[in-house]
Design a protein around this motif. Structure first.
Motif: not given
Length: 420
Positions: A297-303
């Motif tokens: 849900x809040x992954x450190x690497x978004x993109x």
């Protein structure tokens, strides 16, 4: 406000993939609540959306779980060598994303047999890290960091703990002393190169990171030790010093910034979600569940930028031209309603894409080592400061202004002072 209706202008660069409605990846709204933008993009464009990077450089954002899986599993169509990019004539020398996309002799940009050779060296060097020793070292680092603020009854955990611990652990694994101005400068420069604030020079910072690691490689050539750098130098694949420096940049950057935000995002979840409130103190099951939920849900690497189309092809109903850039929307893919029906996103399994997928995914055993660092950091803090609470209201917490990394600007806490 995020501009969700900015078309490529008539004077757009050649090969512009975007049409009317292309979205600029930036702006305060995007930075604080990106999930809303992902939903809007998915509703308006489907699994692959036209976007504009810094300077209105066109690219595609891959939002779908299966589409990200397809791109990362088909290197023959979507490759890592950025020299294929059809936008290079339009990229200025001071472009902020240049450290990410400028071709370097790094494992990140290799392909085929050369990538397998380079990734194999990293895998074997990391396999030499004893996970029990790493956990012990992380506990020792955590104790030192906590001791520095435990007597005051308050702390800002992102700077004093979450960022510092994985950096010290990473440089220690690589054979650098984890204390001193060199390490602090390296940590600062990595932050700037990965997530530059206004006034920062990410290109110059990246250069300083490479220079410091070049000195480390030279030192280990002369005096090898039981560390990742020495194992890479001694590997029979015979990597050059420059190749090892570039791959060390990737190893340390991946171990520090994403892991720091994984720690911070997990602490935020534990301190703000009532599901964890009753048993966070030393609760190993709760910590493990929180760590995994954050990756969904809040992954450190978004993109992640990116992949480059080898030839004209189709993806998600879009026509992708040879040389187009594709940004992997890892955060959007993890919350794809196609895999989470009825809008329920659970954390019951580990099939997330937070460590990417395919041949270019985070190399084994790096995810396991990151888990050791993050889990030890969270558990040790909760054991040492069992009455830890937020010092502000949850809604007052803000996210760093980045489309790439998902992490808090600050995490202020209070607790009963501990006399050492």
């Amino acid at each position: 406000m995020t501009d969700t209706g900015t078309p490529c202008a008539d004077a757009a660069p050649p090969g512009c993939p975007a049409h009317a409605g292309a979205v600029r990846l930036g702006g305060l709204e995007y930075q604080q609540t990106p999930s809303q933008l992902y939903r809007t993009l998915r509703r308006e464009h489907g699994a692959v959306a036209p976007v504009l990077l810094d300077g209105d450089i066109p690219a595609w954002l891959v939002l779908g779980y299966s589409e990200v899986g397809y791109v990362t599993s088909h290197d023959e169509l979507f490759a890592r060598d950025s020299r294929r990019w059809n936008q290079w004539p339009n990229i200025p020398p001071d472009w902020p994303l240049l450290p990410f996309v400028g071709h370097q002799p790094s494992v990140l940009f290799t392909e085929g047999e050369e990538h397998r050779r380079r990734a194999g060296v990293i895998t074997e060097a990391l396999e030499g890290v004893d996970q029990f020793e790493l956990a012990r070292d992380c506990r020792h680092i955590a104790d030192q960091l906590i001791a520095a603020f435990s007597g005051s009854g308050q702390a800002e955990l992102m700077s004093a703990y979450a960022h510092a611990l994985p950096m010290r652990a990473a440089v220690q694994m690589c054979g650098m002393p984890h204390a001193g101005t060199d390490t602090q400068q390296l940590m600062d420069d990595l932050r700037i190169s990965l997530d530059a604030a206004e006034g920062d020079d990410p290109v110059a910072a990246y250069g300083r990171v490479g220079a410091r690691l070049a000195r480390l490689v030279k030192e280990k050539r002369e005096r090898p030790g039981p560390d990742v750098t020495s194992r890479m130098l001694l590997h029979p694949a015979g990597l050059t010093d420059e190749e090892i420096v570039q791959d060390l940049v990737s190893i340390i950057a991946a171990a520090q910034q994403p892991t720091a935000n994984w720690i911070g995002n997990t602490l935020r979840l534990l301190l703000t979600d009532e599901r964890f409130a009753l048993n966070v103190s030393g609760g190993r099951l709760s910590v493990g569940e929180a760590l995994n939920e954050v990756l969904w849900l809040d992954t450190p690497t978004q993109n992640f930028i990116g992949r480059w189309a080898v030839r004209d092809t189709q993806l998600g109903g879009r026509r992708i031209r040879a040389g187009d850039c594709l940004v992997l929307g890892l955060a959007a893919a993890n919350t794809d309603p196609q895999i989470w029906p009825e809008a329920h996103v659970g954390a019951e399994n580990s099939a997330h894409l937070s460590f990417s997928n395919g041949e270019h995914r985070c190399p084994y055993p790096a995810p396991l080592l990151a888990d050791v660092i993050a889990r030890t950091a969270v558990e040790t803090l909760l054991e040492r400061l069992p009455d830890l609470v937020l010092a502000v209201e949850p809604e007052e917490l803000t996210w760093r202004p980045s489309i790439w990394m998902r992490g808090l600007t600050a995490l202020p806490v209070e607790f009963t002072p501990v006399v050492q």
